[in-house]
Design a protein around this motif. Structure first.
Motif, short mmCIF file in Angstrom:
data_model
loop_
_atom_site.label_atom_id
_atom_site.label_comp_id
_atom_site.label_asym_id
_atom_site.label_seq_id
_atom_site.Cartn_x
_atom_site.Cartn_y
_atom_site.Cartn_z
N TYR A 253 -28.46 -34.51 -26.55
CA TYR A 253 -29.54 -33.68 -26.03
C TYR A 253 -29.85 -34.07 -24.59
O TYR A 253 -29.97 -33.22 -23.70
N SER A 254 -29.96 -35.35 -24.37
CA SER A 254 -30.31 -35.85 -23.05
C SER A 254 -29.23 -35.51 -22.02
O SER A 254 -29.52 -35.02 -20.92
N LEU A 255 -27.98 -35.74 -22.37
CA LEU A 255 -26.88 -35.47 -21.44
C LEU A 255 -26.72 -34.00 -21.15
O LEU A 255 -26.49 -33.60 -19.99
N LEU A 256 -26.84 -33.17 -22.18
CA LEU A 256 -26.67 -31.73 -21.96
C LEU A 256 -27.83 -31.17 -21.13
O LEU A 256 -27.62 -30.33 -20.25
N SER A 257 -29.05 -31.69 -21.38
CA SER A 257 -30.19 -31.24 -20.58
C SER A 257 -30.00 -31.61 -19.11
O SER A 257 -30.27 -30.81 -18.21
N GLU A 258 -29.53 -32.83 -18.89
CA GLU A 258 -29.27 -33.29 -17.53
C GLU A 258 -28.22 -32.42 -16.86
O GLU A 258 -28.37 -32.00 -15.70
N SER A 259 -27.17 -32.13 -17.60
CA SER A 259 -26.07 -31.33 -17.06
C SER A 259 -26.55 -29.92 -16.71
O SER A 259 -26.20 -29.36 -15.67
N ILE A 260 -27.38 -29.33 -17.57
CA ILE A 260 -27.93 -28.00 -17.30
C ILE A 260 -28.82 -28.05 -16.06
O ILE A 260 -28.75 -27.18 -15.18
N PHE A 261 -29.66 -29.08 -15.99
CA PHE A 261 -30.59 -29.19 -14.85
C PHE A 261 -29.82 -29.37 -13.54
O PHE A 261 -30.13 -28.73 -12.53
N ARG A 268 -25.02 -25.05 -6.80
CA ARG A 268 -23.61 -25.02 -6.40
C ARG A 268 -22.75 -24.71 -7.61
O ARG A 268 -21.63 -25.16 -7.74
N GLY A 269 -23.34 -23.95 -8.52
CA GLY A 269 -22.57 -23.64 -9.73
C GLY A 269 -22.59 -24.82 -10.67
O GLY A 269 -23.49 -25.66 -10.60
N LEU A 270 -21.61 -24.88 -11.51
CA LEU A 270 -21.54 -25.92 -12.54
C LEU A 270 -21.22 -27.28 -11.96
O LEU A 270 -20.52 -27.38 -10.95
N LEU B 243 -9.01 -32.18 -17.19
CA LEU B 243 -10.39 -32.19 -16.69
C LEU B 243 -10.61 -33.21 -15.58
O LEU B 243 -11.75 -33.49 -15.21
N GLU B 244 -9.53 -33.73 -15.03
CA GLU B 244 -9.66 -34.79 -14.04
C GLU B 244 -10.56 -34.37 -12.86
O GLU B 244 -11.34 -35.18 -12.35
N SER B 245 -10.46 -33.12 -12.46
CA SER B 245 -11.27 -32.67 -11.33
C SER B 245 -12.64 -32.14 -11.76
O SER B 245 -13.38 -31.57 -10.95
N TYR B 246 -13.00 -32.31 -13.02
CA TYR B 246 -14.32 -31.90 -13.52
C TYR B 246 -14.99 -33.10 -14.20
O TYR B 246 -15.15 -33.10 -15.42
N PRO B 247 -15.38 -34.12 -13.46
CA PRO B 247 -15.86 -35.35 -14.12
C PRO B 247 -17.03 -35.13 -15.07
O PRO B 247 -17.11 -35.78 -16.11
N GLN B 248 -17.93 -34.20 -14.74
CA GLN B 248 -19.10 -34.02 -15.61
C GLN B 248 -18.72 -33.32 -16.92
O GLN B 248 -19.19 -33.71 -17.99
N ILE B 249 -17.86 -32.32 -16.81
CA ILE B 249 -17.39 -31.65 -18.03
C ILE B 249 -16.57 -32.66 -18.85
O ILE B 249 -16.68 -32.72 -20.07
N ARG B 250 -15.80 -33.49 -18.16
CA ARG B 250 -14.96 -34.49 -18.81
C ARG B 250 -15.80 -35.46 -19.66
O ARG B 250 -15.45 -35.78 -20.79
N GLU B 251 -16.91 -35.89 -19.10
CA GLU B 251 -17.77 -36.83 -19.83
C GLU B 251 -18.32 -36.17 -21.10
O GLU B 251 -18.32 -36.78 -22.17
N LEU B 252 -18.78 -34.93 -20.95
CA LEU B 252 -19.31 -34.23 -22.12
C LEU B 252 -18.20 -33.95 -23.13
O LEU B 252 -18.42 -34.03 -24.34
N TYR B 253 -17.01 -33.62 -22.62
CA TYR B 253 -15.87 -33.39 -23.53
C TYR B 253 -15.64 -34.63 -24.40
O TYR B 253 -15.49 -34.54 -25.62
N SER B 254 -15.65 -35.78 -23.75
CA SER B 254 -15.36 -37.01 -24.45
C SER B 254 -16.44 -37.32 -25.49
O SER B 254 -16.14 -37.67 -26.64
N LEU B 255 -17.70 -37.17 -25.10
CA LEU B 255 -18.79 -37.48 -26.03
C LEU B 255 -18.84 -36.51 -27.21
O LEU B 255 -19.07 -36.91 -28.34
N LEU B 256 -18.63 -35.22 -26.92
CA LEU B 256 -18.69 -34.24 -28.01
C LEU B 256 -17.51 -34.43 -28.96
O LEU B 256 -17.67 -34.33 -30.18
N SER B 257 -16.34 -34.76 -28.41
CA SER B 257 -15.18 -35.01 -29.28
C SER B 257 -15.44 -36.22 -30.18
O SER B 257 -15.15 -36.19 -31.39
N GLU B 258 -16.01 -37.26 -29.59
CA GLU B 258 -16.35 -38.45 -30.36
C GLU B 258 -17.35 -38.12 -31.47
O GLU B 258 -17.19 -38.56 -32.61
N SER B 259 -18.34 -37.35 -31.11
CA SER B 259 -19.39 -36.99 -32.06
C SER B 259 -18.81 -36.16 -33.21
O SER B 259 -19.15 -36.37 -34.37
N ILE B 260 -17.92 -35.23 -32.89
CA ILE B 260 -17.27 -34.41 -33.93
C ILE B 260 -16.41 -35.30 -34.83
O ILE B 260 -16.45 -35.20 -36.05
#
Lengths: 272, 272
Positions: A253-261, A268-270, B243-260
């Motif tokens: 929850y915390s990470l996704l909220s931060e990412s959205i914010f 600058r987009g995502l 995802l090398e050029s998307y560090p923020q998406i990469r972090e979330l990818y890793s955490l969500l995969s772990e959580s799943i």
């Protein structure tokens, strides 16, 4: 070109695999008029069931695989593909296809003359019928002639046929994992919270369907709503407090909220 | 009880706010036969537009608020609610409602005699029509009599009316943020990856709609698919490389995969 292809239209197929993709593709090939000559599968039970459904003989022995089909459809798991693609190499004119989003076409290099990919971009469960006609089929082939043969085949199954090379398909598969598998995981968390409070998860169905519809009718960036994008710290803190007994959901929850914010804040987009 | 309520059915309303919720609720109250006596809003432009649409006079001055309505609907932002609920207190028999998922009904305590909540569980955009009839309306009131009056009103707007107390509504709102706002954020990432490769985001639409349908037709836990739940490290590693050029998406990818993966591995349901 069409003239050239005459007599090369796929009329017969052998299906390897008996999982969800084999089940759906096999059945739709069969319904579209392709004769299924054989079903090959390691595990007997599932293979026989599919074979029966497709009015085809079954084998689980590589040496018994029928050699004269127009098409060999390898609808097996990513890991099995390496082995199975080795087993399906014999002399003759045929096309061999795999159906995996995350596996390059090059897996067939040096193993077959005519090969390609037919990747159905949909979550398929054996027991859940889907409108196959609207499923995007991503196709690829090792020659323009093979591409046209595969395209003809794919167009018999779906109205949405797109050519895509292996590298792009890999990115598409990644985007699908994020948009579909991860979304489903968020819904698991949502469901858990609802169920723990004795609230019916179904209450959220109209909201979540509309969320998806909206993201595709405008763009997800434009459609973003909620406390995180507004920077509403009070609500976020209250939610974090409610999640005290769910530490793993709380972290996400915390990470996704931060990412959205960050995405909204940066303008600058995502986040990169 | 119905007899007792006679003459207490809501016939007239003042709407405070002119945002998305005010716009949709105002219009549906109006269409259901409620006379809108006035629209109150801080910002003149949006307020006048809504007032015109509801054939009602407009004011942005608290002291001009009409005092004899049956209902005062405070469809303003969570933050404005504190102030606005202070401004809407006068002698007389009336019901005051707010429409916020994340705000307790107790905000009205000591400020009004008859009060409650009418929370539409849907993402509403002014310019996008929705089938209001299928939107769940969560209602709450400070007395059983008021609850029945609000229920009557809500049933004129939607077929899906549920009573829910503030605490449960808070958890529902949390589950909605995770299932809707966070899902939309995942779709933003997905869209970003597709667009950066020149691929049409729309390709993913059938997949993602089916994903949501499936999660509600079975359960999201049962519906979970993808490399993470299968523990397919090869695919996960390939995705992480993409995802090398998307560090923020990469972090979330890793955490969500772990959580799943943890959820599947534990066989104890979702991670706590």
């Amino acid at each position: 070109l069409l003239k050239e292809l005459e007599g090369q239209v796929i009329q017969t197929a052998v299906i390897a695999g008996a999982g969800n993709v084999a089940w759906h593709l096999g059945n739709h090939l069969f319904k579209s008029g392709i004769s299924i000559l054989q079903v090959f599968n390691r595990s007997v039970h599932a293979g026989q069931e599919l074979a029966q459904c497709l009015k085809a003989p079954f084998t689980n022995k590589t040496e018994e695989v029928i050699k004269n089909a127009d098409l060999y459809l390898l609808a097996v798991s990513d890991d099995a593909l390496e082995v199975v693609s080795e087993q399906f190499r014999f002399p003759g004119e045929y096309i061999v296809l795999h159906t995996a989003g995350a596996v390059s076409m090059q897996i067939f290099e040096g193993k077959a003359e005519n090969y390609g990919v037919l990747y159905p971009l949909q979550t398929l469960s054996r027991n859940k019928p889907v409108d196959f006609n609207t499923i995007p089929l991503l196709i690829e082939a090792n020659s323009s002639k093979n591409l046209e043969i595969i395209r003809q085949l794919a167009c018999r199954l779906s109205e949405c046929v797109y050519e895509m090379n292996s590298e792009n398909r890999m990115f598409l598969h990644l985007a699908a994992v994020i948009g579909s598998n991860f979304t489903n995981h968020l819904l698991s968390m949502s469901e858990r919270i609802m169920t723990d409070r004795g609230l019916p998860f179904n209450l959220l169905r109209p909201l979540i369907l509309e969320t998806v519809e909206k993201a595709f009718s405008i763009t997800p960036q434009q459609a973003q709503t909620g406390p995180a994008v507004r920077g509403n710290k009070r609500v976020i803190q209250r939610h974090m407090a409610l999640l005290e007994s769910y530490p793993q959901i709380r972290e996400l929850y915390s990470l996704l909220s931060e990412s959205i914010f960050n995405m909204a804040d940066n303008k600058r987009g995502l986040p990169k």
